[in-house]
Design an enzyme around this catalytic site. Structure first.
Site, short mmCIF file in Angstrom:
data_model
loop_
_atom_site.label_atom_id
_atom_site.label_comp_id
_atom_site.label_asym_id
_atom_site.label_seq_id
_atom_site.Cartn_x
_atom_site.Cartn_y
_atom_site.Cartn_z
N TYR A 144 -42.80 4.47 -9.02
CA TYR A 144 -43.93 3.55 -9.00
C TYR A 144 -43.72 2.39 -9.98
O TYR A 144 -44.22 1.30 -9.77
CB TYR A 144 -45.22 4.28 -9.36
CG TYR A 144 -45.93 4.86 -8.16
CD1 TYR A 144 -45.36 5.87 -7.42
CD2 TYR A 144 -47.19 4.39 -7.78
CE1 TYR A 144 -46.01 6.40 -6.33
CE2 TYR A 144 -47.85 4.92 -6.69
CZ TYR A 144 -47.26 5.92 -5.97
OH TYR A 144 -47.91 6.44 -4.88
N LYS A 195 -37.57 18.20 -7.38
CA LYS A 195 -36.51 18.25 -6.36
C LYS A 195 -35.20 18.34 -7.14
O LYS A 195 -34.29 17.51 -7.00
CB LYS A 195 -36.61 17.00 -5.47
CG LYS A 195 -35.68 16.99 -4.28
CD LYS A 195 -36.06 17.99 -3.19
CE LYS A 195 -34.99 18.01 -2.11
NZ LYS A 195 -35.20 19.09 -1.12
N ASP A 227 -40.33 20.08 -1.22
CA ASP A 227 -40.41 20.33 0.23
C ASP A 227 -41.01 21.70 0.50
O ASP A 227 -41.86 21.88 1.38
CB ASP A 227 -39.05 20.14 0.91
CG ASP A 227 -37.91 20.87 0.20
OD1 ASP A 227 -38.11 21.37 -0.92
OD2 ASP A 227 -36.80 20.96 0.78
N ASP A 251 -48.58 12.05 -5.42
CA ASP A 251 -49.30 11.20 -4.46
C ASP A 251 -49.31 11.89 -3.10
O ASP A 251 -50.36 12.01 -2.45
CB ASP A 251 -48.60 9.84 -4.36
CG ASP A 251 -49.26 8.93 -3.34
OD1 ASP A 251 -50.50 8.84 -3.36
OD2 ASP A 251 -48.54 8.33 -2.52
N ASP A 255 -52.63 14.27 -1.15
CA ASP A 255 -53.22 13.95 0.16
C ASP A 255 -53.15 15.17 1.07
O ASP A 255 -54.09 15.49 1.79
CB ASP A 255 -52.49 12.78 0.83
CG ASP A 255 -53.17 11.44 0.59
OD1 ASP A 255 -53.80 11.28 -0.46
OD2 ASP A 255 -53.07 10.56 1.48
C1 IPM Z 1 -53.53 7.14 -4.72
C2 IPM Z 1 -53.22 5.99 -3.82
C3 IPM Z 1 -52.48 4.92 -4.61
C4 IPM Z 1 -51.16 5.51 -5.06
C5 IPM Z 1 -52.27 3.59 -3.86
C6 IPM Z 1 -53.55 3.03 -3.33
C7 IPM Z 1 -51.56 2.59 -4.72
O1 IPM Z 1 -52.52 6.41 -2.70
O2 IPM Z 1 -54.20 6.94 -5.75
O3 IPM Z 1 -53.10 8.25 -4.41
O4 IPM Z 1 -50.17 5.48 -4.32
O5 IPM Z 1 -51.11 6.01 -6.18
MG MG Z 2 -52.29 8.50 -2.56
#
Ligand code: IPM
Ligand code: MG
Length: 364
Positions: A144, A195, A227, A251, A255
């Site tokens: 990042y 990893k 993974d 990240d 999700d």
């Molecule tokens: C998160 C989001 C952000 C990230 C984006 C919006 C930059 O996906 O906070 O998880 O990738 O960190």
């Molecule tokens: Mg995210």
């Protein structure tokens, strides 16, 4: 007794940001009114709306507001309107800028499955019932922020893209320390995800986490490749308690883990640094449903609960907000993302009001 005084920076942002923030602030105000705290809320511009107003997604004024505040509350940034912009002025840059400038290296993403929402998950109820995982994502390092980065052209005009996965041992030790502390306060079980079989950077990660663990002999430390972790999260999520991982892996895994709860609209987060903090729902700005009063405000309301706990030293108020959310779900109130036949479908504002009503209810 004099009230404790806190300055809170509020960035509603883009898309559904303003709608969900409105509900979260209602909750924050009622809680503050009855606690021994005085809050000064200051609204600022961030993301696409800031770009439209001042040509940059991350105005200096907003950075200063955040720096002068005890905590930041954020809605969401981004949307298709700004996707064609140069990378340097995309709304997401503001979020990354805030994380970097405030030094918010520790991102807490609790994944809690409310009993009432067990059926809203795409996974089998018996797999997700009782799930309570804490993902601790490192937030200021890795690809990042690593350099070199960018797209270059060679003499023939052929393009090459590069990003750099990089961690210093200090950065790893810092997040590992937080992870062990958090694990100590829970079930004393920590899983570090990397990893290390392929990437040297994460081999260092594994080694430094292991070294840090020597100071925490009471915490059982395990390691898993990313993974495999992605697979295990849907195969047998109950095996996890605290997961600590890198920025990029965190990240992605957060999700994925969000879906255990039924909807990404349920997940709050706290980003903590040395003396600084930012709270935001983990879902994005959801431009497709913006302005329709259908977005789920609960992730932002639960982010307020995290703020009460971590920045305002009001653990009881935090628990009260979390209980109010659970009670509202128990009563069958659902926004469309968690709706199922037989439940009461409500909009953003109605959901916020339902939580407020629980908080204001008798006996509290
Ligand atoms: C998160 C989001 C952000 C990230 C984006 C919006 C930059 O996906 O906070 O998880 O990738 O960190
Ligand atoms: Mg995210």
């Amino acid at each position: 007794m004099t009230a404790k005084y806190y300055r809170i920076a509020v960035f509603a942002g883009d898309g559904i940001g303003p709608e969900i923030m409105k509900e979260a602030l209602k909750v924050l105000k009622i809680v503050a009114d009855r606690s021994a705290v005085e809050l000064q809320l200051t609204h600022g511009l961030l993301g696409g709306s800031a770009y439209d107003a001042c040509g940059t997604p991350f105005p200096e004024e907003s950075l200063n507001l955040a720096l002068e505040s005890d905590a930041v509350l954020l809605g969401a940034v981004g949307g298709p309107k700004w996707e064609g912009l140069d990378y340097s002025v995309r709304p997401e840059r503001a979020l990354l800028g805030l994380r970097e400038k405030l030094g918010l290296f520790a991102n807490l993403r609790p994944v809690v499955v409310f009993d009432e929402l067990v059926d809203a998950s795409p996974l089998k109820p018996e797999l997700v019932k009782g799930i309570d995982i804490l993902i601790l994502r490192e937030l200021t390092g890795d690809v990042y922020f690593g350099r070199p980065r960018g797209v270059t052209r060679d003499a023939e005009g052929k393009r090459t893209g590069v990003n750099t996965m990089i961690y210093t041992e200090e950065e790893i030790r810092r997040i590992a320390g937080r992870a062990f502390e958090l694990a100590r306060g829970r079930r004393k079980k920590l899983l570090s995800v990397d990893k290390a079989n392929v990437l040297e950077t994460t081999e260092l990660w594994r080694n430094v986490v292991t070294e840090t663990g020597r100071d925490y002999p009471d915490v059982a430390l395990g390691h898993m490749y990313v993974d495999n972790c992605a697979m295990q999260l849907v195969r047998h999520p109950a095996q996890f308690d605290v997961i600590v991982t890198t920025n990029l892996f965190g990240d992605i895994l957060s999700d994925e883990a969000a879906m255990l709860t039924g909807s990404i609209g349920m997940l709050p987060s706290a980003s903590l640094g040395a003396g600084r903090a930012l709270y935001e729902p983990i879902h994005g700005s959801a431009p497709d449903i913006a302005g329709k009063n259908i977005a789920n405000p609960l992730a932002t309301i639960l982010s307020v609960a995290m703020m009460l706990r971590h920045s305002l030293d009001l653990p009881d108020a935090a628990a009260a907000v979390e209980k109010a959310v659970a009670d509202v779900l128990k009563d069958g109130w659902r926004t469309q993302d968690i709706h199922s036949p037989g439940s009461r479908l409500v909009g953003t504002a109605e959901m916020g009001d339902a939580v407020l009503k629980k908080l204001a209810g008798p006996g509290r």
